[in-house]
Design a protein around this motif. Structure first.
Motif, short mmCIF file in Angstrom:
data_model
loop_
_atom_site.label_atom_id
_atom_site.label_comp_id
_atom_site.label_asym_id
_atom_site.label_seq_id
_atom_site.Cartn_x
_atom_site.Cartn_y
_atom_site.Cartn_z
N GLU A 1 0.85 -1.20 0.00
CA GLU A 1 0.00 0.00 0.00
C GLU A 1 0.88 1.24 0.00
O GLU A 1 2.05 1.20 0.35
N GLU A 2 0.27 2.36 -0.37
CA GLU A 2 1.01 3.60 -0.48
C GLU A 2 1.33 4.20 0.88
O GLU A 2 0.47 4.24 1.77
N LYS A 3 2.56 4.64 1.03
CA LYS A 3 2.98 5.29 2.28
C LYS A 3 2.69 6.79 2.14
O LYS A 3 3.09 7.41 1.16
N PRO A 4 1.98 7.38 3.11
CA PRO A 4 1.66 8.80 2.99
C PRO A 4 2.90 9.70 2.99
O PRO A 4 3.90 9.38 3.62
N LEU A 5 2.81 10.81 2.27
CA LEU A 5 3.86 11.83 2.33
C LEU A 5 3.81 12.49 3.71
O LEU A 5 4.82 12.77 4.33
N LEU A 6 2.58 12.76 4.17
CA LEU A 6 2.39 13.42 5.46
C LEU A 6 1.19 12.81 6.16
O LEU A 6 0.10 12.74 5.60
N ASN A 7 1.43 12.36 7.38
CA ASN A 7 0.36 11.70 8.12
C ASN A 7 0.19 12.33 9.49
O ASN A 7 -0.13 11.66 10.46
N ARG A 8 0.47 13.65 9.56
CA ARG A 8 0.31 14.37 10.83
C ARG A 8 -0.10 15.80 10.54
O ARG A 8 0.00 16.27 9.40
N LEU A 9 -0.57 16.49 11.54
CA LEU A 9 -1.04 17.86 11.38
C LEU A 9 0.01 18.72 10.67
O LEU A 9 1.16 18.78 11.10
N ALA A 10 -0.41 19.41 9.60
CA ALA A 10 0.52 20.20 8.79
C ALA A 10 0.68 21.61 9.36
O ALA A 10 0.38 22.60 8.69
N LEU A 11 1.14 21.70 10.61
CA LEU A 11 1.34 23.00 11.26
C LEU A 11 2.67 23.00 12.00
O LEU A 11 2.99 22.06 12.72
N HIS A 12 3.43 24.10 11.80
CA HIS A 12 4.78 24.19 12.36
C HIS A 12 5.01 25.58 12.96
O HIS A 12 4.78 26.60 12.31
N ALA A 13 5.42 25.61 14.24
CA ALA A 13 5.79 26.87 14.90
C ALA A 13 7.17 27.24 14.39
O ALA A 13 8.16 26.59 14.73
N TYR A 14 7.23 28.26 13.54
CA TYR A 14 8.45 28.53 12.78
C TYR A 14 9.38 29.55 13.44
O TYR A 14 10.59 29.36 13.48
N GLN A 15 8.82 30.62 13.96
CA GLN A 15 9.68 31.71 14.44
C GLN A 15 9.11 32.38 15.69
O GLN A 15 7.90 32.51 15.83
N LEU A 16 10.01 32.79 16.57
CA LEU A 16 9.60 33.47 17.80
C LEU A 16 10.58 34.61 18.08
O LEU A 16 11.80 34.40 18.07
N THR A 17 10.06 35.80 18.30
CA THR A 17 10.90 36.93 18.69
C THR A 17 10.54 37.33 20.10
O THR A 17 9.37 37.57 20.41
N ILE A 18 11.55 37.33 20.97
CA ILE A 18 11.36 37.69 22.39
C ILE A 18 12.51 38.59 22.83
O ILE A 18 13.52 38.68 22.14
N GLU A 19 12.35 39.20 23.99
CA GLU A 19 13.44 39.99 24.57
C GLU A 19 14.15 39.17 25.63
O GLU A 19 13.50 38.56 26.47
N ASP A 20 15.48 39.17 25.58
CA ASP A 20 16.22 38.47 26.63
C ASP A 20 16.23 39.30 27.92
O ASP A 20 15.63 40.38 27.97
#
Length: 241
Positions: free
Chosen positions: A194-213
């Protein structure tokens, strides 16, 4: 697990540690505490580690932990007072009518379905800005900035747009992304049953965060996409009709 933790670390100083969380892993222990969370793994190396914010189990990407009480207080206040800049990337179902916009509707707990959220006037204010980066027709690769941190915010707001996130089992159809649905004349290899999925999970990614040290200097942290998302985007680009 030691090597694995090392692979997840993006940035570290005396006050914080930033990691690229895999999808499917809990940020912090749940009530049952049956499975290992990211915090549990961190505590094996850092006896003193504090939760600043969290990501859904199914969301991958950038998450930070504080390494001392002063840093914990400092970073937590920034999240509470909305002084951080939070950028996410996600793959939505279909092609959006507007290539950018704002979803500004309140989110409340869904009282009839435990653990899920919904758009409702009794909810808390929630604002998400979005911008389509690539339109693949069947899917759209979208940039998000969230100005509030409600549970499942992007997932609920994407559904509100009429274009839920791909492979979202709660707010979308939950169907995996298959190469056969993208590529014309797809053929299964001889050895595969059977075909193996390319993606089998939620397609959401936390990419960037800007904070003050703690010295008041802004730092921007970035979590590269995991291999499964990168491979999916590559195939969508290749077979775009």
């Amino acid at each position: 697990m030691k090597n694995k933790l090392q692979d997840l670390i993006i940035f570290e100083n005396e006050d914080l540690i930033a990691l690229n969380k895999p999808s499917g892993m809990l940020s912090i222990p749940d009530r049952e505490a049956k499975e290992q969370s990211l915090k549990d793994i961190l505590q094996q190396r850092y006896p003193e580690v504090y939760i600043v914010h969290r990501l859904d189990r199914d969301t991958s990407g950038l998450i930070i932990f504080a390494k001392n009480a002063a840093a914990h207080r400092h970073f937590s206040l920034q999240f509470e007072n909305r002084k951080t800049i939070k950028i996410y990337l996600g793959l939505l179902l279909g092609s959006l009518a507007k290539t950018d916009g704002v979803v500004d509707v309140p989110i409340a707990e869904n009282t009839s379905k435990r653990g899920t959220m919904m758009v409702h006037r009794r909810g808390k204010p929630a604002r998400t800005d979005y911008k389509v980066l690539k339109d693949f027709k069947q899917y759209s690769w979208v940039w998000f900035q969230i100005h509030t941190g409600r549970t499942h915010q992007i997932r609920v707001h994407a559904k509100e747009l009429g274009h839920p996130l791909a492979v979202d089992k709660i707010y979308g159809d939950g169907q995996p992304i298959l190469l056969s649905s993208i590529k014309n004349r797809f053929k299964l290899s001889k050895d595969a049953l059977e075909e193996k999925p390319l993606l089998n999970r939620l397609a959401l990614h936390a990419y960037q965060l800007t904070i003050e040290d703690l010295q008041g200097k802004a730092i921007t942290l970035e979590a590269p996409l995991h291999k499964d998302l990168t491979a999916t985007l590559k195939q969508l680009e290749k077979w775009r009709q």
